[in-house]
Design an enzyme around this catalytic site. Sequence first.
Site, PDB file in Angstrom:
ATOM      1  N   GLU A  63      10.422 -28.829  12.504  1.00 28.26           N
ATOM      2  CA  GLU A  63      11.673 -28.318  13.102  1.00 28.26           C
ATOM      3  C   GLU A  63      12.317 -29.348  14.017  1.00 28.26           C
ATOM      4  OE1 GLU A  63       8.849 -26.634  12.912  1.00 28.26           O
ATOM      5  OE2 GLU A  63       9.268 -24.708  11.925  1.00 28.26           O
ATOM      6  N   LYS A 175      13.992  -9.845  13.171  1.00 34.37           N
ATOM      7  CA  LYS A 175      13.879  -9.698  11.704  1.00 34.37           C
ATOM      8  C   LYS A 175      14.545  -8.403  11.205  1.00 34.37           C
ATOM      9  CE  LYS A 175      10.608 -10.340   7.948  1.00 34.37           C
ATOM     10  NZ  LYS A 175       9.213 -10.656   7.589  1.00 34.37           N
TER      11      LYS A 175
END
Length: 572
Positions: A63, A175
């Site tokens: 990342e 989510k």
Amino acid sequence: MKASWVAEEEKSKVLKMSGADMLMEALEREGVDVLFGYPGGAVLPIYDALYKRNIKHILTRHEQGAIHAAQGFARVTGKPGIVIATSGPGATNLVTGIADAMIDSLPLVIFTGQVATSVIGTDAFQEADIVGITMPITKHNYQVRKVEELPGIIKEAFHVAQTGRPGPVLVDIPKDISTSIGSYKPSNEVDLPGYQPTTMPNLLQVKRLADAIAQAKKPVILAGAGVLFAKAEEEILALAEQHKIPVTNTLLGLGSFPSEHPLFLGMAGMHGTYAANTALHECDLLIGIGARFDDRLTGNLAHFAQKATVAHIDIDPAEIGKNVETLIPIVGCAKHTAAALLRESTTSGDTEEWVCQLAELKNSYPLWYKNEGDVLKPQRLLEIIHEETKGEAIVTTDVGQHQMWTAQYYGFSKPNRWVTSGGLGTMGFGFPAAIGAKIGKPELPVVAVTGDAGFQMTLQELSVLQEMKLPVIIVIVNNQSLGMVRQWQEIFYEERYSESLLPVQPDFVKLAAAYGIEAASVTTEEEARAKFAEALDSKAPFLLDCRVASDENVYPMIAPGKGIHQMIGVKP
Ligand SMILES: Cc1ncc(C[n+]2csc(CCOP(=O)(O)OP(=O)(O)O)c2C)c(N)n1
């Protein structure tokens, strides 16, 4: 008539879709065509929505690589860099890049996955409070709590990242928000009464600066990265030429003024030129434009610009007077302010003697290094890279000696070709930033100049070069040490080289071969030139391991705690 009809139709368009699809719609509406990211559990719905879209995704191998690539992309294109990472470790791996973008004012919009709203605060699997963690290192951050909020939040995030002083904005998406279905209403406007950056300058203040210019005998312009963000290069050039005002740059401002211009004094600061630092010490009017006056630029503040009236033009009011007492503060964008100043200031001061004096210093005390024997000098290497690319390349760096030599010797004469980590000084930045820069500006040659240590912090991104066949040239300035640390230990710690020497190194050529990338190791000037030219011609990824003199230091230098006039390593 037509416009209002379209607007009406937009308003009545209420579709049902998932949060992840709303995100994709919003990205498309913002004109995003490339994302840098890495998937994981909490962003699976987002990656599933991405699968159906025509937005390019660059899968970096870490990342940190994704966010530095997005920074490189943003720096050279002026568009926001977009990043996606999963919750927990994915998000925390972004932290260094977020802090880097914040201090260097780079526009990023970062999307992180989060655990479902029902388990936030329970130490759920891969839960990290990324909103709390990044509060001080983002320009703004959000956690989406209702799916319908998504389009509005994304619109705001893009607006905040790009307007005023640019910066990173993070949007944390649980989510269940990505998966839940809601009514989608595209967002076309932002309504942020508390956020209204001042871009137009106060004309009374502009007039005060014009008067100061008319009086000044020893003025100097310090141009920082704010000039580049505002695309104010032409106005600054016109201002300098109209009033015969010498110009110096901060590290991040390089490229905002042509390096070969007779009024250019070179970079100022810790490793700045003698002429530039003397100008800052001796001037009677200092015009700072889009610069932060940070400690690496000013040296000991007690000695900085003490004889000068300081004028500071900055879009961020918080910067003005933060470090340096400022008599003429002007809040505004560099372009509008310089344009207003050009209209207002018709009388020039008598600067002839000052311009001659500084030109004489520039001539008599240039940057210097000794070319000895067959050893490849890093400074010469940078000159060769300049010659071979005709100064046209985008050059990114890591942090350390090679970064300072690049700033000193590459010679940036065009804007937005220089990508470096200035404020945070992040090793590992340069190579992934080059990937993002190449994706943003495929038509320009891109050279990543790195240290042998810094390269090893993010070298996993060689996979991206291999996969995309991106013609980035990696130049490792290999001095077999943490060069800048070694230099400080030599000068300030009586040569006690505590943990700064790297006698054992990977074979960088074989390492590149493992990724299917052409590479060569060079030890002389001739080899360096020949292999660099070959790399440039190849239009393919290339790694050049340059074995340079290992005990070379960066000079001139202002030692910590010293004033800008107390430079060491200045030679006639
Ligand atoms: C992530 C990070 N860790 C540590 C440092 C401190 N630091 C600054 S320069 C430097 C040495 C860099 O060595 P190298 O990459 O080989 O470059 P060189 O100075 O030799 O050109 C270090 C360790 C840093 N800037 N960033």
